[in-house]
Write an enzyme that holds these catalytic residues in place. Structure first.
Site, PDB file in Angstrom:
ATOM      1  N   CYS A 125       0.846  -1.127  -0.054  1.00  0.00           N
ATOM      2  CA  CYS A 125       0.086  -0.228  -0.057  1.00  0.00           C
ATOM      3  C   CYS A 125       0.901   1.276   0.048  1.00  0.00           C
ATOM      4  CB  CYS A 125      -0.964   0.063   1.320  1.00  0.00           C
ATOM      5  SG  CYS A 125      -1.855   1.361   1.574  1.00  0.00           S
TER       6      CYS A 125
ATOM      7  N   CYS B 252      -0.885   3.890  -6.474  1.00  0.00           N
ATOM      8  CA  CYS B 252      -1.756   3.116  -5.820  1.00  0.00           C
ATOM      9  C   CYS B 252      -2.076   1.678  -6.131  1.00  0.00           C
ATOM     10  CB  CYS B 252      -3.060   3.978  -5.465  1.00  0.00           C
ATOM     11  SG  CYS B 252      -4.500   3.113  -4.364  1.00  0.00           S
TER      12      CYS B 252
HETATM   13  N1  DGL Z   1      -3.881   0.414  -2.136  1.00  0.00           N
HETATM   14  C1  DGL Z   1      -3.731   1.762  -1.249  1.00  0.00           C
HETATM   15  C2  DGL Z   1      -2.311   2.269  -1.722  1.00  0.00           C
HETATM   16  O1  DGL Z   1      -1.738   1.877  -2.514  1.00  0.00           O
HETATM   17  C3  DGL Z   1      -4.921   2.367  -1.129  1.00  0.00           C
HETATM   18  C4  DGL Z   1      -5.004   3.487  -0.125  1.00  0.00           C
HETATM   19  C5  DGL Z   1      -6.244   3.872   0.393  1.00  0.00           C
HETATM   20  O2  DGL Z   1      -6.981   3.006   0.954  1.00  0.00           O
HETATM   21  O3  DGL Z   1      -6.776   4.924   0.069  1.00  0.00           O
HETATM   22  O4  DGL Z   1      -2.338   3.709  -1.616  1.00  0.00           O
END
Ligand code: DGL
Length: 259
Positions: free
Chosen positions: A73, A183
């Site tokens: 993430c 993301c």
């Molecule tokens: N998959 C997360 C990232 O890489 C998403 C973040 C979120 O939950 O806003 O930033």
């Protein structure tokens, strides 16, 4: 040599895009994946809360015996990985937007970056951008609403297309030739983005680099699993298991777990 699992977590289902890269490169490794979908999105939550949630995920993965943790993430990495590395005696692999390769390769000197509010506001993101953005126009765009649509199973929806139209416009107006996906959820937008963007624009994410880094750190710590038995994979979510199941495809079981 260690048969212990690699732990992977994300605010939700997006990190499965990273799990796929890790599994492809390290097929012998056992894995445990945590999707904190109940608390998604992390993006708007602020550094302190993102750190608290990341800590909760890490403690569960350590309790389950993980030998290394991939923070799949960008938002959790850019806000919390320093804290995690200080507080837990286990190797961590993080993920950050691939600004460097885009900035080095751009011909138009214009690079678009789509990421969450939390990533774009983080010190780590600014440090990297400052290092590589000399003479390059970086168009930062928050992907507000995208994670929620993916988490609710609306990946290929008209709403998604409408959001992307809005978010891509300033980047196209600025003549970008590289789009950085900052993301892990956004990797699943790749087919839609390829259809929407002119052919000369390249789309990059950091998934493959994270898998390579995972391999190299396991090797360095002599933690690679050299057993050739069939690897075991556990997927846990505190949200709707069906959404994750649809992204993983058949063959892997997703379990609901409160955490
Ligand atoms: N998959 C997360 C990232 O890489 C998403 C973040 C979120 O939950 O806003 O930033």
């Amino acid at each position: 040599m260690s048969t212990k699992p690699i732990g992977i977590f994300d605010s939700g289902v997006g990190g499965t895009s990273i799990w796929k890269e890790v599994h492809a490169l390290l097929p012998n490794e056992n894995t445990i994946y945590l999707a904190d979908s109940h608390n998604a999105p992390y993006g708007p939550k602020g550094k302190e809360r993102i750190t608290e949630l990341s800590t909760k995920n890490v403690e569960l993965l350590i309790k389950k015996g993980c030998k290394l943790i991939v923070v799949a993430c960008n938002t959790a990495t850019t806000n919390a990985i320093k804290h995690l590395r200080i507080n837990y005696n286990i190797p961590f692999i993080g993920i950050e937007p691939a600004i460097k390769p885009a900035a080095l390769k751009t011909q138009t000197k214009s690079v678009g970056i789509l990421a969450t509010k939390g990533t774009l506001a983080s010190d780590l993101f600014h440090e990297t951008t400052d290092l590589y953005s000399n003479g390059i126009h970086i168009i930062e765009q928050e992907g507000e609403g995208i994670v929620q649509l993916i988490e609710s199973g609306q990946l290929n929806s008209d709403e998604m297309k409408a959001l992307l139209d809005i978010y891509l416009k300033p980047m196209l107006d600025a003549n970008m030739d590289y789009l950085v996906l900052g993301c892990t959820h956004y990797t699943y937008l790749m087919p839609m983005l390829i259809e929407m963007l002119p052919n000369h624009i390249k789309i990059i994410d950091s998934g493959e680099a994270v898998a390579k880094q995972t391999k190299s750190v396991l090797d360095k710590h002599q933690l690679l699993n050299t057993h050739s038995t069939i690897s075991k994979h556990q997927f846990f979510t505190n949200g709707n298991p069906e959404v994750m199941q649809s992204l993983l495809g058949e063959g892997f079981k997703v379990e609901y777990l409160e955490f």
